[in-house]
Write a protein that holds these residues in place. Structure first.
Motif, PDB file in Angstrom:
ATOM      1  N   UNK A 111       0.694  -0.924   0.451  1.00  0.00           N
ATOM      2  CA  UNK A 111      -0.153  -0.199  -0.352  1.00  0.00           C
ATOM      3  C   UNK A 111       1.031   0.985   0.138  1.00  0.00           C
ATOM      4  N   UNK A 112       1.904   1.396  -0.066  1.00  0.00           N
ATOM      5  CA  UNK A 112       2.964   3.004  -0.541  1.00  0.00           C
ATOM      6  C   UNK A 112       3.705   3.268  -1.359  1.00  0.00           C
ATOM      7  N   UNK A 113       2.792   2.189  -2.036  1.00  0.00           N
ATOM      8  CA  UNK A 113       3.867   2.153  -3.250  1.00  0.00           C
ATOM      9  C   UNK A 113       3.033   3.909  -4.465  1.00  0.00           C
ATOM     10  N   UNK A 115       1.787   5.078  -7.681  1.00  0.00           N
ATOM     11  CA  UNK A 115       2.777   4.902  -9.585  1.00  0.00           C
ATOM     12  C   UNK A 115       2.880   5.853 -10.190  1.00  0.00           C
ATOM     13  N   UNK A 116       3.696   5.560 -10.932  1.00  0.00           N
ATOM     14  CA  UNK A 116       4.343   6.640 -11.992  1.00  0.00           C
ATOM     15  C   UNK A 116       4.847   7.735 -11.184  1.00  0.00           C
ATOM     16  N   UNK A 119       8.327   9.562 -13.144  1.00  0.00           N
ATOM     17  CA  UNK A 119       8.169   9.068 -14.426  1.00  0.00           C
ATOM     18  C   UNK A 119       8.323  10.851 -15.095  1.00  0.00           C
ATOM     19  N   UNK A 133       6.700   3.809 -19.823  1.00  0.00           N
ATOM     20  CA  UNK A 133       6.543   4.532 -19.240  1.00  0.00           C
ATOM     21  C   UNK A 133       8.177   4.369 -18.023  1.00  0.00           C
ATOM     22  N   UNK A 134       8.355   5.211 -17.938  1.00  0.00           N
ATOM     23  CA  UNK A 134       9.074   4.830 -16.151  1.00  0.00           C
ATOM     24  C   UNK A 134      10.863   5.297 -17.167  1.00  0.00           C
ATOM     25  N   UNK A 138      14.112   4.033 -14.976  1.00  0.00           N
ATOM     26  CA  UNK A 138      13.919   2.647 -14.188  1.00  0.00           C
ATOM     27  C   UNK A 138      14.688   1.775 -15.888  1.00  0.00           C
TER      28      UNK A 138
END
Lengths: 152, 623
Positions: A111-113, A115-116, A119, A133-134, A138
């Motif tokens: 639950x700590x992520x 997204x993006x 980016x 994406x990213x 990455x």
């Protein structure tokens, strides 16, 4: 059975808003609630892959696995217990030998992520190129490789 | 009567399946799609669904471009050789160049990856890195769920059929399915659909047939729906004759890669001989692939197969010798190796750990049997069955390969229908990370398609209602006929899904080169198998279901039967033995590169109820 539920320990997840968690999580729709007994059970044991998804999630540790009758002799136990960031496995051999193994499952809390995050790609300007994406953060190399030659 | 409620969901992109490919597709689609509605339908719950739901002990597709380990070109060379010369170079290259991004993101999202002392990832083999991967699936699912929003994830919804546009059957329009939990029938209307569902276990009769039916090597809930959805919709498929026969620890089907590559264990027969040594000459029959390094997987299978066939079994993985050699008498080192050995199973195939415990197998003392399992038909691991898709524009779009490119990466021959993971053919060795990546590739291309094709699909009630009646028929069949017998399971009017599954498995095993037939078949045997599977397909119109759960099993069986039939027809068409160790055509026992280094494709025509088989050329786009 292969998973089976200890009737003395199962409380049908009385406190869980998702309902019985084994029923919620089973990837093959096997765990079901016996509404008369108010206990979970495996409704189709020969479609169980012993993936342990329900065993790992059960808050009461009420679910265990009795290995496939086809080829697993009786008397052994492989049971996970949750730790802060992984699982501790209790392994008991048929002949009584016991081992314990503890492994990490994740390096950050569920639950700590976001997204993006970070980016730099622009969802309009970069739509037509080959980058995902990213990539800028990455991919690990400066430029997405392109084939040296596209020939037949 | 069940399913009185029908819910219609209108969206811009529908992702079917929430495994690694589906989660990758969801994450990527939402980034590029902005305000457009992206919806994902999944028959289970994405945190533990799909083939990686149980966990993994390794990521098997990682280039390590930042370390200079491999280039995407290296990956293409390896994959083409391992597949005995047949893989789409453009598709494999594309996964290779993108995959590191996905692996690094998974680590950022919380996946523990083993490290060397210098800080680089630990390596098992050239492409494989070890992980503490028990939770790889919930870790991959979290960003997908967050990005789409929980309201756009339809879980416990089994998708059974695709919808095509009423005005243009060559264009996708959505999909149909039902919930196994809330008694609701679902109509998804969408101009773009991405199929990310699974390959097929349990098409062939497995070696364990009672409770052990669930302990298939590939996930038991991988029911071939990637193919079962696409074939009847008329999608051109490729390499459906291909299968993977895994060499695995006996019965529990625990992984062997770590043992071979990381612990350097050997498999020896009952005489103590190593088949890779005693059968070395066998490789010369299958050049140029026989001398490839590493030896292609089917050829290693073939060498072991000959030992077993000639009666030199059991085959033992000498875990004892390997662990003693690694520890060198140091108890601390032995403790470490023991921990690593057990984690390999406990991370991903817990049954094998239970099998060891129940059979009193401590791997440092006792070797462990390995076998060749039953065949599996899939496209993400070492199999290459799936849809024939358009390739990436910068590799195939130059006009040099018109039969490899028609506008949008990973789009099938139905416009607006994309595929990833097990759904894409001729693009194997993706594994978890590559499937996640291919879902992302397909999703970005799908947003491009959407930008160019803004219209809504035309779907009339007539098409939906006709299919709805078909989909729910097993419930009606049971209700109508249950009174015809005093024993529910013996009824002249219907088959239960389990009965149908056993029939399919028997046909495939005995006629389609299954394990009990020593993986061998020939033309006349296949023709007979096709006759019998055609009758099975007719009988599948008489399946009976007593509950939504059984209704799901009915349609899983129908999907598996499409896979089986396509497999038999493709096996018949390819007149050679390209993958010894996976199957043998006794009437065409040799590999024939001159005539058959081509892809075998097929298309089912629903209106005519006929199959067309054809070849597509191999193109050296990278090698």
């Amino acid at each position: 059975m292969p998973t089976f539920v200890d009737p003395n320990t199962c409380n049908a997840c009385a406190e869980e808003h998702l309902g019985p968690l084994c029923v919620y999580i089973c990837p093959n729709d096997l765990m079901a609630l016996d509404v008369v007994a108010n206990k979970g059970f495996n409704q189709e044991p020969d479609m169980c892959s012993e993936c342990y998804a329900c065993v790992k999630l059960c808050p009461q540790e009420a679910i265990r696995v009795r290995g496939y009758a086809d080829f697993v002799p009786l008397g052994a136990l492989v049971q996970p217990h949750r730790t802060e960031d992984g699982l501790q496995w209790e392994v008991v051999f048929r002949d009584g030998r016991r081992f314990e193994f503890t492994y990490q499952s994740r390096t950050r809390a569920a639950g700590s992520v976001a997204p993006y995050q970070g980016f730099t790609e622009d969802s309009a300007a970069d739509l037509r190129n080959q980058n995902l994406a990213g990539d800028s953060v990455w991919l690990g190399v400066d430029k997405l490789p392109a084939p040296a030659r596209g020939r037949d | 009567m069940a399913f009185e409620t029908t819910e219609t969901v209108d969206c811009d992109i529908l992702i079917i399946g929430g495994g690694m490919s589906g989660c990758g597709a969801a994450f990527e689609a939402k980034f590029w799609a902005g305000d457009r509605r992206v919806v994902l339908a999944e028959k289970a719950v994405i945190e533990r669904s799909g083939a990686t739901g149980e966990g993994l002990s390794a990521i098997n597709c990682y280039m390590g471009q930042r370390y200079g380990w491999n280039t995407p070109e290296d990956f293409v060379n390896y994959v083409v050789n391992d597949m005995m010369g047949l893989a789409r170079e453009d598709l494999v290259y594309d996964v290779g160049r993108h995959v590191d991004n996905s692996v690094h993101l998974l680590e950022e999202w919380g996946l523990p990856i083993w490290k060397q002392e210098n800080g680089q990832y630990e390596r098992i083999g050239r492409w494989q890195i070890p992980i503490h991967g028990e939770s790889i699936k919930p870790i991959a699912a979290e960003p997908a769920r967050t990005a789409l929003g929980p309201e756009n994830i339809y879980e416990r919804v089994a998708i059974t059929h695709l919808l095509t546009d009423d005005d243009d059957p060559g264009k996708i329009a959505g999909a149909l399915g039902f919930s196994v939990r809330d008694n609701r029938f679902y109509v998804f209307r969408s101009p773009v659909v991405i199929i990310t569902t699974g390959g097929a276990s349990n098409v062939f009769r497995p070696r364990s047939v009672s409770e052990g039916l669930g302990r298939t090597w590939y996930s038991v809930f991988a029911t071939g729906s990637a193919y079962g959805l696409m074939i009847p919709a008329g999608v051109e498929m490729t390499q459906m004759e291909h299968r993977f026969v895994p060499t695995r620890f006996k019965d529990g089907y625990g992984p062997v890669g770590m043992w071979f590559q990381y612990f350097h264990a050997k498999v020896l027969n009952a005489l103590g001989d190593d088949y890779t040594v005693t059968r070395a000459d066998e490789l010369g029959k299958y050049e140029p692939y026989g001398s490839a390094i590493p030896t292609p997987t089917p050829l290693r299978n073939h060498q072991m197969f000959l030992d077993i066939r000639d009666g030199y079994g059991p085959m033992y993985m000498r875990t004892d010798q390997a662990m003693q050699a690694l520890s060198g008498g140091d108890p601390a080192k032995m403790e470490q190796v023991r921990n690593e050995a057990w984690e390999d199973f406990l991370d991903m195939t817990i049954s094998q750990a239970l099998t060891w415990a129940a059979q009193n197998i401590a791997p440092e003392e006792t070797p462990s049997e390995v076998v060749l399992a039953e065949p599996y038909i899939m496209g993400s691991h070492s199999g290459e069955a799936g849809a024939w898709v358009s390739g990436p524009e910068d590799v195939t779009g130059s006009g040099a390969a018109p039969d490899y490119f028609w506008g949008y990466n990973r789009m099938t021959t139905i416009r607006g229908l994309f595929a990833a993971g097990d759904g894409v053919g001729a693009a194997p060795h993706k594994f978890s990370s590559g499937s996640f990546t291919e879902g992302r590739i397909a999703a970005k291309a799908a947003v491009n398609y959407l930008a160019d094709n803004p219209g809504r699909p035309a779907v009339t009630g007539e098409q939906v209602q006709g299919l709805q009646q078909t989909i729910l028929a097993p419930l009606a069949t049971y209700d109508r006929h249950k009174g015809a017998t005093t024993a529910e399971e013996i009824n002249p009017h219907y088959l239960t899904p389990k009965q149908g599954l056993v029939r399919l498995q028997k046909i495939m095993d005995e006629y389609g080169a299954g394990a009990s037939a020593w993986y061998t078949t020939n033309g006349p045997t296949l023709e007979r198998g096709i006759q019998l599977i055609e009758m099975l397909r007719e009988d599948l119109a008489h399946l009976a279901a007593r509950s939504p759960h059984e209704l799901m099993r009915c349609w899983e069986l129908v999907h598996r039967a499409w896979v089986g039939e396509a497999h038999l027809r493709h096996l018949l068409y390819r007149q050679e033995t390209r993958w010894p160790g996976y199957y043998y055509r006794s009437d065409y026992p040799n590999l024939d590169d001159a005539n058959w280094r081509v892809f075998v494709n097929s298309r089912y025509d629903r209106a005519a109820d006929s199959w067309e088989l054809m070849t597509r050329p191999y193109r050296n786009l990278i090698t």
